[in-house]
Design a protein around this motif. Structure first.
Motif, mmCIF file in Angstrom:
data_model
loop_
_atom_site.group_PDB
_atom_site.id
_atom_site.type_symbol
_atom_site.label_atom_id
_atom_site.label_comp_id
_atom_site.label_asym_id
_atom_site.label_seq_id
_atom_site.Cartn_x
_atom_site.Cartn_y
_atom_site.Cartn_z
ATOM 1 N N LEU A 151 0.832 -1.201 0.000
ATOM 2 C CA LEU A 151 0.000 0.000 0.000
ATOM 3 C C LEU A 151 0.866 1.249 0.000
ATOM 4 C CD1 LEU A 151 -2.620 1.657 0.458
ATOM 5 C CD2 LEU A 151 -2.449 1.090 2.895
ATOM 6 N N SER A 152 1.854 1.290 0.889
ATOM 7 C CA SER A 152 2.749 2.447 0.960
ATOM 8 C C SER A 152 3.518 2.623 -0.344
ATOM 9 C CB SER A 152 3.728 2.276 2.125
ATOM 10 O OG SER A 152 3.034 2.112 3.351
ATOM 11 N N GLY A 153 4.029 1.522 -0.886
ATOM 12 C CA GLY A 153 4.798 1.601 -2.128
ATOM 13 C C GLY A 153 3.955 2.112 -3.287
ATOM 14 N N THR A 154 2.678 1.698 -3.343
ATOM 15 C CA THR A 154 1.806 2.155 -4.424
ATOM 16 C C THR A 154 1.529 3.648 -4.318
ATOM 17 O OG1 THR A 154 0.769 -0.034 -4.544
ATOM 18 C CG2 THR A 154 -0.433 1.802 -5.524
ATOM 19 N N LEU A 155 1.285 4.141 -3.107
ATOM 20 C CA LEU A 155 1.043 5.575 -2.929
ATOM 21 C C LEU A 155 2.282 6.385 -3.262
ATOM 22 C CD1 LEU A 155 -1.064 5.541 0.366
ATOM 23 C CD2 LEU A 155 -1.873 5.783 -1.982
ATOM 24 N N GLU A 181 -7.551 8.023 4.881
ATOM 25 C CA GLU A 181 -8.716 7.839 4.016
ATOM 26 C C GLU A 181 -8.470 6.732 3.001
ATOM 27 O OE1 GLU A 181 -10.218 12.514 4.161
ATOM 28 O OE2 GLU A 181 -8.839 11.817 2.605
ATOM 29 N N THR A 182 -7.267 6.711 2.422
ATOM 30 C CA THR A 182 -6.935 5.665 1.455
ATOM 31 C C THR A 182 -6.924 4.299 2.123
ATOM 32 O OG1 THR A 182 -5.608 7.228 0.159
ATOM 33 C CG2 THR A 182 -5.226 4.882 -0.227
ATOM 34 N N SER A 183 -6.369 4.226 3.318
ATOM 35 C CA SER A 183 -6.326 2.960 4.045
ATOM 36 C C SER A 183 -7.730 2.475 4.383
ATOM 37 C CB SER A 183 -5.506 3.113 5.327
ATOM 38 O OG SER A 183 -4.162 3.432 5.033
ATOM 39 N N ARG A 184 -8.609 3.397 4.757
ATOM 40 C CA ARG A 184 -9.994 2.999 5.040
ATOM 41 C C ARG A 184 -10.663 2.462 3.782
ATOM 42 N NH1 ARG A 184 -10.431 2.181 10.472
ATOM 43 N NH2 ARG A 184 -10.069 4.101 11.664
ATOM 44 N N TRP A 185 -10.365 3.088 2.627
ATOM 45 C CA TRP A 185 -10.941 2.553 1.389
ATOM 46 C C TRP A 185 -10.384 1.168 1.103
ATOM 47 C CZ3 TRP A 185 -8.079 1.469 -3.146
ATOM 48 C CH2 TRP A 185 -8.859 0.842 -4.135
ATOM 49 N N VAL A 210 -4.496 -5.695 12.012
ATOM 50 C CA VAL A 210 -3.205 -5.014 12.188
ATOM 51 C C VAL A 210 -3.309 -3.577 11.692
ATOM 52 C CG1 VAL A 210 -0.769 -4.996 11.511
ATOM 53 C CG2 VAL A 210 -1.904 -7.176 12.033
ATOM 54 N N LEU A 211 -3.831 -3.410 10.472
ATOM 55 C CA LEU A 211 -3.996 -2.062 9.926
ATOM 56 C C LEU A 211 -5.133 -1.329 10.609
ATOM 57 C CD1 LEU A 211 -3.216 0.130 7.927
ATOM 58 C CD2 LEU A 211 -4.610 -1.020 6.182
ATOM 59 N N GLU A 212 -6.255 -2.009 10.824
ATOM 60 C CA GLU A 212 -7.382 -1.369 11.507
ATOM 61 C C GLU A 212 -6.979 -0.900 12.898
ATOM 62 O OE1 GLU A 212 -11.426 -3.541 9.880
ATOM 63 O OE2 GLU A 212 -10.171 -4.617 11.325
ATOM 64 N N GLY A 213 -6.237 -1.743 13.617
ATOM 65 C CA GLY A 213 -5.830 -1.390 14.971
ATOM 66 C C GLY A 213 -4.919 -0.182 14.998
ATOM 67 N N ALA A 214 -3.982 -0.113 14.032
ATOM 68 C CA ALA A 214 -3.085 1.039 13.969
ATOM 69 C C ALA A 214 -3.857 2.312 13.668
ATOM 70 C CB ALA A 214 -2.005 0.800 12.914
ATOM 71 N N ALA A 245 -13.615 6.817 7.711
ATOM 72 C CA ALA A 245 -14.134 6.422 6.404
ATOM 73 C C ALA A 245 -13.301 7.074 5.307
ATOM 74 C CB ALA A 245 -15.595 6.856 6.278
ATOM 75 N N PRO A 246 -13.372 6.534 4.093
ATOM 76 C CA PRO A 246 -12.712 7.197 2.954
ATOM 77 C C PRO A 246 -13.284 8.594 2.749
ATOM 78 C CG PRO A 246 -13.416 4.968 2.367
ATOM 79 C CD PRO A 246 -14.044 5.281 3.690
ATOM 80 N N VAL A 247 -12.552 9.431 2.017
ATOM 81 C CA VAL A 247 -13.005 10.789 1.768
ATOM 82 C C VAL A 247 -14.339 10.775 1.014
ATOM 83 C CG1 VAL A 247 -11.667 10.960 -0.382
ATOM 84 C CG2 VAL A 247 -12.359 13.034 0.819
ATOM 85 N N HIS A 248 -15.243 11.684 1.415
ATOM 86 C CA HIS A 248 -16.514 11.821 0.710
ATOM 87 C C HIS A 248 -16.284 12.643 -0.548
ATOM 88 C CE1 HIS A 248 -20.551 13.360 -0.204
ATOM 89 N NE2 HIS A 248 -21.012 12.307 0.470
ATOM 90 N N PRO A 249 -16.936 12.282 -1.672
ATOM 91 C CA PRO A 249 -16.720 13.040 -2.912
ATOM 92 C C PRO A 249 -16.919 14.549 -2.768
ATOM 93 C CG PRO A 249 -17.962 11.057 -3.357
ATOM 94 C CD PRO A 249 -17.845 11.139 -1.876
#
Length: 396
Positions: A114-118, A147-151, A372-376, A385-389
């Motif tokens: 995820l980090s590498g893609t961003l 926001e990206t992680s939540r998506w 792991v990601l949710e907990g962090a 939540a992800p960003v609202h449009p």
């Protein structure tokens, strides 16, 4: 394709020719054409929403995503959602669900991917312009990551990518986010057509391919190689997500090999790093994680200047180092990177336990690894939540 723009950009023209020396012409042609193509279906819907009352378009979208037929909805919204809510015959929900489980087999592989893609999106001097011209990516680097992680969590929850599911809903809304940003960039008067279209389909495909290929690469690097059947399930997951996101058929990852070639072609054709690359990357390294928020709120202001850059550099810098070491593997075998060495030992132990049935089913493993990601995120009191449009555009 816009040949007159390629001719005006001598650097890109030279890069295209170099790409043709290494890759099939038809792959290069698809990537170049995608630079000047956008998601027309969503663009038409956003244009229609702009003629409605404030917030009315988002209300209609919410109704439509719940399977209702909202009165007053523009025809463009129905045209957009019909092929998504009535999937093509190649869509296999069971394989997509299993692909999500397998993608989450080892959380560090996902988080590094995820980090590498961003970070990859920032590395190109033309692809990074939507982020550079929207200050959310610079001044709100941590929030954008959250926001990206939540998506990502929503989109890759096993079973949540069919109509009515949270992942389906979140992915369609992120497609609207891209369209809102694109509409703003077209209106602002500062967009240079030599960059291609804002948020073009080649960039969208490169992002989807990154989420597909980088975690798979990390699993392999940690000696957790998936079987061909398992890899195919993960591919189908990201093929479907790409379809929901509006990536055109010719740029969807129909095979791992084609996704790899499209990514290689884009890497060779897109512009090299520039000043915006440095600005955006520095924002992540200095403030990409709001680590101070794990402490009681009265301590946030006091500890943020120290904790935020320290933890951000550790996590983002570490992920970038692993990805760079892999990409530059001719000079240094990636498995000897210190973090890779440590994670590989942990991963090998976990694989031994998994094969012995001591870690439970793929579903049970995925649920635990997602935590792991949710907990962090929850520990840092990240956005929920992800960003609202409607909140996607923050002009610099």
């Amino acid at each position: 394709m816009e040949p007159h723009l390629i001719a005006l950009d001598a650097g890109r023209a030279a890069r295209i020719e170099r790409a043709r020396e290494r890759l099939p012409d038809e792959v290069v042609d698809r990537v170049v054409a995608g630079l000047f193509r956008t998601d027309a279906a969503i663009d038409a819907t956003v244009a229609d929403f702009a003629t409605l009352g404030r917030g009315e378009g988002w209300r209609l979208l919410g109704e439509a995503l719940r399977g209702r037929d909202p009165a007053g909805a523009p025809a463009s919204l129905t045209k957009l959602l019909t092929p998504l809510m009535n999937p093509p015959t190649w869509f296999d929900p069971d394989r997509v669900r299993q692909g999500a489980r397998l993608w989450w087999r080892f959380a560090p592989a996902v988080i590094i991917g995820l980090s590498g893609t961003l970070l990859t999106a920032y590395a190109y001097g033309d692809l990074n312009k939507p982020q550079a011209m929207n200050s959310r990516s610079e001044t709100m680097a941590a929030r954008r990551y959250e926001e990206t992680s939540r998506w990502v969590l929503a989109a890759t929850e096993p079973g949540a990518l069919t109509s009515g599911g949270a992942g389906f809903d979140a992915t369609v809304r992120i497609r609207f986010v891209h369209a809102m940003v694109r509409a703003h960039l077209r209106r602002c008067g500062r967009w240079n057509p030599l960059w291609g279209e804002p948020i073009h389909t080649t960039g969208m495909a490169l992002t989807i391919d990154g989420f597909l290929l980088l975690p798979l690469t990390m699993h392999e690097l940690f000696d957790m190689t998936l079987t061909p059947e398992e890899i195919e399930s993960v591919r189908q997951l990201w093929h479907w997500i790409g379809y929901l996101m509006g990536v055109p058929d010719e740029l969807l990852p129909h095979t791992i090999e084609d996704a790899t070639e499209v990514s290689r072609a884009a890497d060779m054709i897109l512009a090299p790093p520039d000043e915006d690359t440095e600005i955006l990357t520095r924002a992540l390294l200095k403030g990409g994680l709001r680590a101070e928020r794990v402490l009681p709120q009265p301590l946030w202001a006091l500890t943020a200047p120290v904790l935020r850059p320290a933890v951000s550099r550790l996590v983002w810098g570490g992920s970038a180092g692993i990805v760079r070491t892999f990409l530059d593997s001719d000079s240094r075998p990636p498995r000897y990177h210190p973090a890779v060495f440590a994670l590989r030992r942990l991963a090998v132990l976990r694989e031994h336990l998994r094969r012995g049935g001591r870690l439970g089913t793929d579903q049970e493993i995925a649920v635990r690894q997602r935590r792991v990601l949710e907990g962090a995120l929850n520990a840092m009191k990240a956005v929920g939540a992800p960003v609202h449009p409607g909140e996607a555009v923050t002009p610099r």
